[in-house]
Structures are given as structure tokens and as C-alpha cells.
Design a protein around this motif. Structure first.
Motif, PDB file in Angstrom:
ATOM      1  N   VAL A  50       0.834  -1.206   0.000  1.00  0.00           N
ATOM      2  CA  VAL A  50       0.000   0.000   0.000  1.00  0.00           C
ATOM      3  C   VAL A  50       0.868   1.254   0.000  1.00  0.00           C
ATOM      4  CG1 VAL A  50      -1.705   1.307   1.331  1.00  0.00           C
ATOM      5  CG2 VAL A  50      -1.935  -1.169   1.124  1.00  0.00           C
ATOM      6  N   GLY A  51       2.003   1.200   0.692  1.00  0.00           N
ATOM      7  CA  GLY A  51       2.832   2.382   0.862  1.00  0.00           C
ATOM      8  C   GLY A  51       3.935   2.553  -0.150  1.00  0.00           C
ATOM      9  N   SER A  52       3.962   1.733  -1.212  1.00  0.00           N
ATOM     10  CA  SER A  52       5.017   1.823  -2.229  1.00  0.00           C
ATOM     11  C   SER A  52       4.426   2.085  -3.601  1.00  0.00           C
ATOM     12  CB  SER A  52       5.828   0.514  -2.278  1.00  0.00           C
ATOM     13  OG  SER A  52       6.460   0.262  -1.050  1.00  0.00           O
ATOM     14  N   HIS A  53       5.220   2.708  -4.468  1.00  0.00           N
ATOM     15  CA  HIS A  53       4.727   2.953  -5.831  1.00  0.00           C
ATOM     16  C   HIS A  53       4.935   1.740  -6.727  1.00  0.00           C
ATOM     17  CE1 HIS A  53       8.842   3.538  -7.417  1.00  0.00           C
ATOM     18  NE2 HIS A  53       9.080   4.246  -6.321  1.00  0.00           N
ATOM     19  N   THR A  54       5.903   0.869  -6.370  1.00  0.00           N
ATOM     20  CA  THR A  54       6.187  -0.318  -7.171  1.00  0.00           C
ATOM     21  C   THR A  54       6.539  -1.463  -6.253  1.00  0.00           C
ATOM     22  OG1 THR A  54       7.092   1.088  -8.929  1.00  0.00           O
ATOM     23  CG2 THR A  54       7.565  -1.265  -9.071  1.00  0.00           C
ATOM     24  N   VAL A  55       6.037  -2.649  -6.600  1.00  0.00           N
ATOM     25  CA  VAL A  55       6.365  -3.886  -5.895  1.00  0.00           C
ATOM     26  C   VAL A  55       6.937  -4.840  -6.925  1.00  0.00           C
ATOM     27  CG1 VAL A  55       5.443  -5.835  -4.576  1.00  0.00           C
ATOM     28  CG2 VAL A  55       4.488  -3.537  -4.248  1.00  0.00           C
ATOM     29  N   ASN A  56       8.041  -5.496  -6.589  1.00  0.00           N
ATOM     30  CA  ASN A  56       8.587  -6.440  -7.571  1.00  0.00           C
ATOM     31  C   ASN A  56       8.871  -7.795  -6.962  1.00  0.00           C
ATOM     32  OD1 ASN A  56      11.246  -5.041  -6.490  1.00  0.00           O
ATOM     33  ND2 ASN A  56      11.929  -6.916  -7.530  1.00  0.00           N
ATOM     34  N   GLY A  57       8.601  -8.821  -7.768  1.00  0.00           N
ATOM     35  CA  GLY A  57       9.080 -10.160  -7.468  1.00  0.00           C
ATOM     36  C   GLY A  57      10.471 -10.335  -8.051  1.00  0.00           C
ATOM     37  N   VAL A  58      11.076 -11.510  -7.814  1.00  0.00           N
ATOM     38  CA  VAL A  58      12.496 -11.668  -8.148  1.00  0.00           C
ATOM     39  C   VAL A  58      12.762 -12.790  -9.153  1.00  0.00           C
ATOM     40  CG1 VAL A  58      13.341 -10.616  -6.038  1.00  0.00           C
ATOM     41  CG2 VAL A  58      12.770 -13.045  -6.030  1.00  0.00           C
ATOM     42  N   ALA A  59      11.716 -13.312  -9.761  1.00  0.00           N
ATOM     43  CA  ALA A  59      11.826 -14.249 -10.881  1.00  0.00           C
ATOM     44  C   ALA A  59      10.472 -14.251 -11.568  1.00  0.00           C
ATOM     45  CB  ALA A  59      12.201 -15.652 -10.418  1.00  0.00           C
ATOM     46  N   ALA A  60      10.448 -14.654 -12.828  1.00  0.00           N
ATOM     47  CA  ALA A  60       9.209 -14.570 -13.603  1.00  0.00           C
ATOM     48  C   ALA A  60       8.091 -15.374 -12.943  1.00  0.00           C
ATOM     49  CB  ALA A  60       9.459 -15.056 -15.029  1.00  0.00           C
ATOM     50  N   LEU A  61       8.380 -16.625 -12.522  1.00  0.00           N
ATOM     51  CA  LEU A  61       7.361 -17.446 -11.874  1.00  0.00           C
ATOM     52  C   LEU A  61       6.928 -16.820 -10.558  1.00  0.00           C
ATOM     53  CD1 LEU A  61       5.671 -20.031 -11.559  1.00  0.00           C
ATOM     54  CD2 LEU A  61       7.678 -21.100 -10.484  1.00  0.00           C
ATOM     55  N   HIS A  62       7.876 -16.358  -9.776  1.00  0.00           N
ATOM     56  CA  HIS A  62       7.572 -15.744  -8.493  1.00  0.00           C
ATOM     57  C   HIS A  62       6.639 -14.551  -8.665  1.00  0.00           C
ATOM     58  CE1 HIS A  62       9.013 -12.881  -5.133  1.00  0.00           C
ATOM     59  NE2 HIS A  62       8.142 -13.706  -4.593  1.00  0.00           N
ATOM     60  N   SER A  63       6.964 -13.668  -9.597  1.00  0.00           N
ATOM     61  CA  SER A  63       6.126 -12.479  -9.810  1.00  0.00           C
ATOM     62  C   SER A  63       4.736 -12.856 -10.298  1.00  0.00           C
ATOM     63  CB  SER A  63       6.813 -11.542 -10.815  1.00  0.00           C
ATOM     64  OG  SER A  63       8.061 -11.105 -10.309  1.00  0.00           O
ATOM     65  N   ARG A  64       4.661 -13.918 -11.093  1.00  0.00           N
ATOM     66  CA  ARG A  64       3.356 -14.385 -11.570  1.00  0.00           C
ATOM     67  C   ARG A  64       2.519 -14.898 -10.389  1.00  0.00           C
ATOM     68  NH1 ARG A  64       5.368 -16.865 -15.682  1.00  0.00           N
ATOM     69  NH2 ARG A  64       5.244 -19.018 -14.967  1.00  0.00           N
ATOM     70  N   ILE A  65       3.157 -15.623  -9.456  1.00  0.00           N
ATOM     71  CA  ILE A  65       2.446 -16.122  -8.280  1.00  0.00           C
ATOM     72  C   ILE A  65       1.982 -14.958  -7.403  1.00  0.00           C
ATOM     73  CG2 ILE A  65       2.750 -17.413  -6.119  1.00  0.00           C
ATOM     74  CD1 ILE A  65       4.595 -19.327  -7.680  1.00  0.00           C
ATOM     75  N   LEU A  66       2.821 -13.926  -7.285  1.00  0.00           N
ATOM     76  CA  LEU A  66       2.407 -12.748  -6.508  1.00  0.00           C
ATOM     77  C   LEU A  66       1.149 -12.128  -7.107  1.00  0.00           C
ATOM     78  CD1 LEU A  66       5.764 -10.854  -5.755  1.00  0.00           C
ATOM     79  CD2 LEU A  66       4.581 -12.552  -4.356  1.00  0.00           C
ATOM     80  N   LYS A  67       1.147 -11.967  -8.421  1.00  0.00           N
ATOM     81  CA  LYS A  67       0.019 -11.306  -9.084  1.00  0.00           C
ATOM     82  C   LYS A  67      -1.235 -12.183  -9.133  1.00  0.00           C
ATOM     83  CE  LYS A  67       2.512  -9.906 -12.737  1.00  0.00           C
ATOM     84  NZ  LYS A  67       2.853  -9.189 -14.000  1.00  0.00           N
ATOM     85  N   ASP A  68      -1.032 -13.469  -9.359  1.00  0.00           N
ATOM     86  CA  ASP A  68      -2.184 -14.348  -9.567  1.00  0.00           C
ATOM     87  C   ASP A  68      -2.736 -14.949  -8.287  1.00  0.00           C
ATOM     88  OD1 ASP A  68      -1.774 -13.818 -12.204  1.00  0.00           O
ATOM     89  OD2 ASP A  68      -0.892 -15.762 -12.697  1.00  0.00           O
ATOM     90  N   LYS A  69      -1.894 -15.047  -7.247  1.00  0.00           N
ATOM     91  CA  LYS A  69      -2.336 -15.747  -6.030  1.00  0.00           C
ATOM     92  C   LYS A  69      -2.100 -14.913  -4.777  1.00  0.00           C
ATOM     93  CE  LYS A  69      -1.767 -20.464  -7.802  1.00  0.00           C
ATOM     94  NZ  LYS A  69      -1.334 -20.111  -9.170  1.00  0.00           N
TER      95      LYS A  69
END
Length: 824
Positions: free
Chosen positions: A439-458
Motif C-alpha cells: 500500500v505504501g510503495s509505488h512499485t512492488v517487484n518479485g524476483v523471478a518470472a514465476l515468483h512475480s506471476r504467483i504474486l500477481k495471480d495468487k
């Protein structure tokens, strides 16, 4: 090649650093700084003399860099991390500053080698694992790319612990890494910041009649800045880590001392300075939890006072803060920085909430490092309210405004509000730090393609809908300076002789090696480099554990934190299976294999410590069975650390990256091994997927369930007994564990391992992947028998690892998140 000491470099050594000057400087420091005589030469005195001489050169570059940043009003990156894992500093500095030849020439008269001098340095106890090592790689890349940056953390007196193995069990000892002093730090006693704890939040009216808040009746602790300099490679730029040490404002109570209470006289000082004593103090008890939260706020509060001081030098308007300052939160440990910046802007700078919040969000970005829901950090509301009462008020208000905004967008959806709330309801209310960071950041990033997909999808699916585009991916990377140029000089020289030295700062240049993979003469040189590195590791193993290992065997390596999801169990089950095959037919020819384990288990993680015991018990049986006859050997190396990794990784043939699919965020060890020519055996997890895409499916051993298949199998009702009953080799292996075949005198010792798999449902699907793992290992054996083809695959692994440079990752952060440019 084993003793080769030359290090190729893109930039020439500076003309103002001849060996004669360095030699004189070393002797000068031995005499005047250390109060010693340089003759007869001793390794410890020459190490420190060289360290101080290198530091002198660093300081000059650092001062020039800082002046340049100020002159240009450059935007700066502040990388906040509760841990850094830099390893030893000396060779990293010498490599990045291209002082190798001068150092070697200087040491000629002493009879010492750089390797011997380097061994005098203790690994810095500032980090534990991948999180800290990644932070150090990024510090190297930021300096090398001329990005104005500071790394902020804590100057721990003691590392997490020093691991020894006694009767097969892990024993923790204190890691007093600074017992002999630390020549690399500058203690800035002039930079003392006051950090507050406890007390209460008080409402009052200012001179204009405006209602304001102030934090009063606090316990105050001083934070002292300690700087460690970070040079770039092929550039004059030097950044630094600024680490905070806790200092009591009162040395001791003279009144208590005079009354004879000598312990009480020092009690306040000792308790105050506990904050920076130990990395990750045990949090089993409430006092440990409180100390951890104190550590997090302590370094964040000092950091932001430092940031604000630097910002105010040339910037009168706080609306300019996001244009001058980019703050990266490395995981949620520093997430308390968000309410702290809000407190400074609201209570100290008298800004309105909306203005302060806009500034704050534009300043922060957050890197997530886990997909395990239970690993997401949260703190009891009662603890934050007690320790940081004003911050708890601000967190409540952040949450109230956030939920109101969401309710307007998605009305009549209380379940959504419950899922996304920063405050988690339950028997005990808790603050979800990952939610606060998002909530308090302008950007959030994962650290691998699968990881970022899991963050967004789950994991953060709701947030991805509410804030579309906020969650992005930046795949991790490692620095080629440390993890090839420095740790593998023989391979570095071979690569440079073949394709030139540009690869050191442009790792994509390694693709020029691809045609050479089909050259038999080049393959032979490649093998000789690997054999020399293995011979070096053999000497290290002999010195550490007294075991003779054959360098002509396949070196199968599994080194990382001991955790059930990383599945060291699966690997040791393969070892037991190989052992049983040898026992069944001792005369059968097999590919001799040395299986090397290393890694620490968290002190309170009973199951992980039992896995270490199992590994060592299996090793005792296998290594002492005459039927095995050294066809299979198992080694557990104690106290895994950066300097140990630097010896293991260049010598590795097979890299074990076998976590349960969908649970490893990225991994960076997988990158270091492949970069040094090891072939990977692994699941489609974390960055393994992207490594496979780069090196090709024929040059990696992928096995097991995918993340989607893991999820599906769990949803359908996974039954480990099905695998146990139909796989004879698996059943035999598990029965040996259950029946204590490895320590007959200690019945039921390993029963908790059996129970975790068979009675408690095998959470990490070890049994489900067992047969696929065995089949993949059989493919490893077949390929290793063809050394020409194995070497070709090894070369292609290195050649295609350009994507996994930390330089590439930092460029993406700079372009997509920090909006910052290089400042040479």
C-alpha cells in the motif's frame, strides 16, 4: 592453473598505484597504525597493513564520488536491508580496483601468496543467506554502474552463529567476526542519531492552533554510523554501506557504581546496545520478538534522519523528495520505514496528510522475496503499540484511508476488505507488513518470472486488481566480478584469452563462447580448469573435516539453508538409493560420485537440524562401508558461508536446485553454479525456469512436478502412501530411515522425519518427486560418462548466463523503479 594469481581486467591499473608505493604504505601502516614491526613478515600483520593501504585508496575515490554527487544534485538510491552478506572484503576490493598485480608483486618479498593473506580475513557476519548476498551483489553493481547509492543496515557485533558439527548434530557457537578488529569500517562518531522507543503519543495545539502529535516520554538510544566502502569495477566510483551500531547515551550509572552495584551500573548500557549485537536473535519468546522489532525500527529511524539531513542540505521543499530520493525496501524487514517517514513529514515537518502520503508513496518501492504465506512478516498490534505508539496510530490511519478507498471502488464486499486489510483480525490483531509495504510503495517487484506471476495471480491477487501494474518482475542476478572473476581466476583467464575481457562488465559477451563448445582443444582446457578447482576444494575438505576426496569423481553439490522445502531430504534419499544399489551388486561399475552438503539450520528449527543429523549419519555409514569402496562418498561441510561458497562453486559438476515447485522465489546460488560451468538438476521453480530457457533444455536436468501440478495434486488429495507402496526403492529407503538403520543404537531418532512424510502428509511432496529425481540422476550419470558431451554442456551453461548478471537487474531497477541515471 590452480595456483594462477593473475586476474584479467577491463580497466588498466591506475598509474598512481605502483607496487613500490603500495609496499611502502603497507610497512607504514604496520608500524604506525598497528604499532608493529614489518619484519619478520607475518600473515596477520601483512593482511591488516594491506587492508589499511587499500582502504586509503578507497577513501580518496569515495570522497571524489560524494563531491560529484553533491555537485550534480544527483538523485540517490537508498537500499534498506536488514542483512548484507559481503563475505571477505580484501580480494573484492583488490579485484574491483585492479590492484592484483601490485599486491602480488608487493608480497613477493614476504613469501606469502594473496590466497594466504586473504585467509586471514574473517567473513563479515552481517547477513545470513540469499537475501543478504543479493543485497551485496546489488551494491557492487550500483557502484560499477555509477549509480549514486547507499546501502543501509545494522553493524552486527555477532553473525547469526558459527556452525560446528558434533556427533553429526549442528552446534551453534557465537560468530564473533570482529574479535580481531575490522580494518574496513569507518566509525562516524560525529553521526549520532537519537532513536526513540516506548513512551506515548500526545495530542497538542501548535502556535497556529493546529492539532498536532508528538511522541513523548520515550526511551532514547543513539545510533552511530559505520561506513564500509563499496568500489565499482572499471570506474573510479565508490559508494558505501552505512550500518548502524547502537550506543548508549550513558556509559554507566556512577551512583549505582559507588553503592557497589557494579552490574546494575552497566545494565542500561548493555541492554541498550543489545540492539546491534546479534543478527536475527531468537524470537521464540516475546523478549526476542521485541528485540527484532527494535532492530528493524532502530536502523530505519537512523537511516531516515540521515536521508533527511542529506536532502535538506540543498532542498528546501519536501515535495522534491521523490525527485532526489529513491528508497528500496529489501523484503518487509524495513517496512516500518513507511509510517516512520509519515511521522517525520506530519509531526516534524508539519505537512498535511495527503501531501505527506503522496511524497511517501512516490519515495518507496518494495521487493518481495517469498511466496510462503507463513513466511510473510507480521507483528502483534499490542507489540507495536507498546514499542512504537505513534507509528501504530499512523498505521491505523493508513489502513482506514486505504480501506475507504477500496470500498468506494468495490462496495458491499466485506470479504475483500478483510483479505487486504493491513490489520489482520483474529485472536490477536496483527500488522501485515507485506500489505503495509504494498500500500505504501509505488512499485512492488518479485524476483523471478514465476515468483512475480504467483504474486500477481495468487498471493497478492487482490492488490494486483486494486493497483494494476504496481507489481512487476525483476529477476535476480549475481555480480560476475565476485562470482567468476574473483573466485575462479583460472576460468576467467581462459574466457578472457578466448573472447576478450568485456564480459566482466557485459556478461552477455559470454555468448561468444558458444562456438568454442564444439572445439575439442577448448573443451580440454575447460576440463583442466574444473579439475584444478576440484583439487583446490579437495584440499579444503581435508583441512575442514579431515576427509580425503577423489577429485576425479562427479562432484554433486547441495549447499543452501537447510529447510524442508529446499528438500535436502530428497537428495539424501537419492544417496541412500545409490548406496543400496552398490550393496546389492558391489562389483557393478558406476560413476563415482562425491555428494557435498553444506548449510545452516535455524537454531529453533528442530526438523531441519534433524535432517543435518540424518545426512551425517548416512555419510558415516556410506563412507566407512568397504563394499562401497569410495564409489560414493558423502561430505557435510560445517559453517557454510561466502568464503566457503567461493571454493565450492568453481569446483562443482552438478548443482542441486530441487525445491518444491512454486516455493522458491528465485535463488541466486543456481545462477552462480551455472555461471561457473556446473550443470543444474532442478525443478521448474524460481529462476530455474529462466535458466532453462537461456541454456536450453538439453543442458539442464529438469524433473518433477510443476507449480501448477503441485497445486492440483494438493487440491485432489495427495496421499504419500500411494508412492511408498508402489516404489520398492523408495519404500526400502524410507524403512531404513524409520527403523534407524543408520544409528541402530538410537531407536526412533529419525521417526519425526518419517512422520512428517507419512503421517503428516509430506507437505513438500518429497515422495511425489522421488522417482522423477532418481531418473534425472540416472541421466546425469549417463551424460557424465561422456566427458566430451558433458564439457560441451558445461561451456554452454556458462555461455548463456548473461541474463543473470546483477548489472542487468540493477539497470532494470534504475530504469523501471528508481527512475535514476548513471552519474560517472
Amino acid at each position: 592453473m590452480e595456483n594462477q594469481k593473475s586476474y584479467p581486467g577491463k580497466a588498466p591499473e591506475s598509474n598512481d598505484q605502483p607496487a613500490t608505493d603500495l609496499n611502502e604504505d603497507i610497512k607504514h601502516h604496520i608500524m604506525t597504525t598497528m604499532g608493529n614491526d614489518f619484519y619478520p613478515p607475518r600473515k596477520d600483520t601483512y593482511y591488516k597493513g594491506l587492508a589499511y593501504s587499500v582502504r586509503d585508496r578507497l577513501v580518496k575515490r569515495w570522497l571524489n564520488s560524494q563531491r560529484s554527487f553533491y555537485d550534480r544534485s544527483a538523485k540517490r538510491v537508498y537500499y534498506l536491508s536488514l542483512e548484507f552478506l559481503p563475505g571477505r572484503f580484501l580480494m573484492n576490493y583488490v579485484t574491483n580496483m585492479q590492484l592484483n598485480k601490485a599486491c602480488e608483486k608487493t608480497l613477493e618479498e614476504t613469501g606469502f601468496t594473496m590466497e594466504e593473506i586473504e585467509e586471514q580475513e574473517w567473513d563479515a557476519g552481517l547477513g545470513n543467506g540469499g537475501l543478504g548476498r543479493l543485497a551485496s551483489c546489488y551494491m557492487d553493481s550500483m557502484a560499477s554502474l555509477n549509480i549514486p547509492a547507499y546501502g543501509y543496515g545494522i553493524m552486527y557485533d555477532y553473525g547469526i552463529f558459527y556452525q560446528t558439527i558434533v556427533n553429526g548434530y549442528q552446534v551453534e557457537q557465537c560468530d564473533n567476526w570482529v574479535r580481531w578488529g575490522n580494518p574496513w569500517e569507518f566509525k562516524r562518531r560525529g553521526f549520532l542519531y537519537n532513536v526513540q522507543f516506548y513512551g506515548r503519543s500526545e495530542l497538542y495545539k501548535n502556535s497556529s492552533g493546529k492539532l498536532c502529535y508528538r511522541w513523548v516520554d520515550t526511551l532514547d538510544i543513539n545510533a552511530m554510523a559505520c561506513d564500509i566502502l563499496i568500489p565499482g569495477y572499471g570506474t573510479q566510483n565508490v559508494n558505501n554501506m552505512r550500518l548502524w551500531a547502537a550506543m548508549s547515551s550513558q556509559e554507566f550509572s556512577l551512583e549505582e557504581f559507588n553503592q557497589g552495584d557494579y552490574i546494575g551500573a552497566m545494565e542500561s548500557k548493555v541492554l541498550t546496545e543489545n540492539i546491534s549485537k546479534v543478527l536475527y536473535p531468537s524470537d521464540e519468546k516475546d523478549v526476542g520478538k521485541e528485540l527484532r522489532l527494535k532492530q528493524q525500527y532502530f536502523f530505519v529511524a537512523a537511516t531516515f534522519q540521515d536521508i533527511v539531513r542529506r536532502f535538506k542540505k540543498h532542498n528546501p521543499d519536501f515535495k522534491l523528495l521523490p525527485d532526489r530520493v529513491a528508497v528500496q525496501l529489501n523484503d518487509t524487514h524495513p517496512a516500518i520505514a513507511i509510517p516512520e517517514l509519515m511521522r517525520l513529514l506530519l509531526d516534524e515537518e508539519d505537512l498535511e496528510w495527503e501531501t505527506a502520503w503522496e511524497i511517501s508513496v512516490k519515495t518507496f518501492a518494495y521487493t518481495n522475496h517469498t511466496v510462503l504465506p507463513e513466511a510473510l512478516e507480521s507483528w502483534p498490534v499490542r507489540l507495536i503499540s507498546k514499542l512504537l505508539p505513534r507509528h501504530m496510530e499512523i498505521i491505523y490511519e493508513i489502513n482506514r484511508r486505504f480501506l475507504n478507498m477500496v470500498e468506494k471502488q468495490y462496495p458491499n464486499n466485506p470479504q475483500l476488505l478483510h483479505r487486504i486489510s493491513i490489520i489482520e483480525d483474529g485472536p490477536e490483531q496483527r500488522v501485515r507488513m507485506a500489505h503495509l509495504a504494498i500500500v505504501g510503495s509505488h512499485t512492488v517487484n518479485g524476483v523471478a518470472a514465476l515468483h512475480s506471476r504467483i504474486l500477481k495471480d495468487k498471493l497478492f491477487h487482490d492488490f494486483n486488481i486494486i493497483f494494476p501494474g504496481k507489481i512487476i518482475n525483476v529477476t535476480n542476478g549475481v555480480t560476475p566480478r565476485r562470482w567468476v572473476l574473483q573466485v575462479n581466476p583460472a576460468l576467467s583467464s581462459l574466457i578472457t584469452d578466448t573472447i576478450g575481457s568485456d564480459w566482466i562488465t557485459d556478461l552477455d559477451q559470454l555468448k561468444k563462447l558458444i562456438p568454442h563448445a564444439d572445439n575439442p582443444a577448448f573443451r580440454e582446457k575447460w576440463r583442466q580448469v574444473k579439475l584444478a578447482n576440484k583439487a583446490r576444494l579437495v584440499k579444503y575438505i581435508k583441512r575442514k573435516v579431515g576427509m580425503d576426496v577423489n577429485p576425479d569423481t562427479l562432484f554433486d553439490v547441495h549447499v543452501k539453508r537447510i529447510h524442508e522445502y529446499k528438500r535436502q531430504l530428497l537428495n539424501i534419499f537419492h544417496v541412500i538409493t545409490l548406496y543400496n544399489r552398490i550393496k546389492k551388486d558391489p562389483s557393478k561399475e558406476i560413476v563415482p560420485r562425491t555428494v557435498i552438503f553444506a548449510g545452516k539450520a535455524a537454531p529453533a528449527y528442530v526438523q531441519a537440524k534433524l535432517i543435518i543429523k540424518l545426512i551425517n549419519s548416512v555419510a558415516d555409514l556410506v563412507n566407512n562401508d568397504p563394499d562401497v569402496n569410495h564409489k560414493l562418498e558423502v561430505v557435510f561441510l560445517p559453517n557454510y558461508c561466502v568464503s566457503q561458497a567461493e571454493k565450492i562453486i568453481p569446483a562443482t559438476d552438478l548443482s542441486e536446485q530441487i525445491s518444491t515447485a512454486g516455493l522458491e522465489a528465485s535463488g541466486t546460488g543456481n545462477m552462480k553454479f551455472a555461471l561457473n560451468g556446473a550443470l543444474t538438476i532442478g525443478t521448474l521453480d524460481g529462476a530455474n525456469i529462466e535458466i532453462m530457457e537461456e541454456v536450453g533444455e538439453d543442458n539442464i536436468f529438469i524433473f518433477g512436478l510443476t507449480a501448477k501440478e503441485v497445486e492440483k495434486k494438493r487440491a485432489q488429495g495427495y496421499n504419500p502412501w500411494d508412492y511408498y507402496s508402489r516404489d520398492e526403492e523408495l519404500r526400502t529407503t524410507l524403512d531404513m530411515v524409520r527403523l534407524n538403520h543408520f544409528i541402530p543404537g538410537e531407536p526412533n531418532l529419525f521417526l519425526p522425519i518419517w512422520d512428517s512424510l507419512m503421517a503428516l502428509g509430506d507437505r513438500y511432496l518429497v515422495l511425489a518427486d522421488f522417482r522423477a529425481f532418481i531418473q534425472a540422476q540416472d541421466r546425469v550419470r549417463t551424460l557424465y560418462q561422456d566427458q566430451e558431451q558433458w564439457t560441451r554442456c558445461s561451456i554452454l551453461n556458462t555461455a548463456n548466463m548473461g541474463k543473470f548478471s546483477s548489472d542487468r537487474a540493477v539497470r532494470e531497477y534504475a530504469r523501471d523503479i528508481w527512475k535514476i541515471e548513471s552519474c560517472k
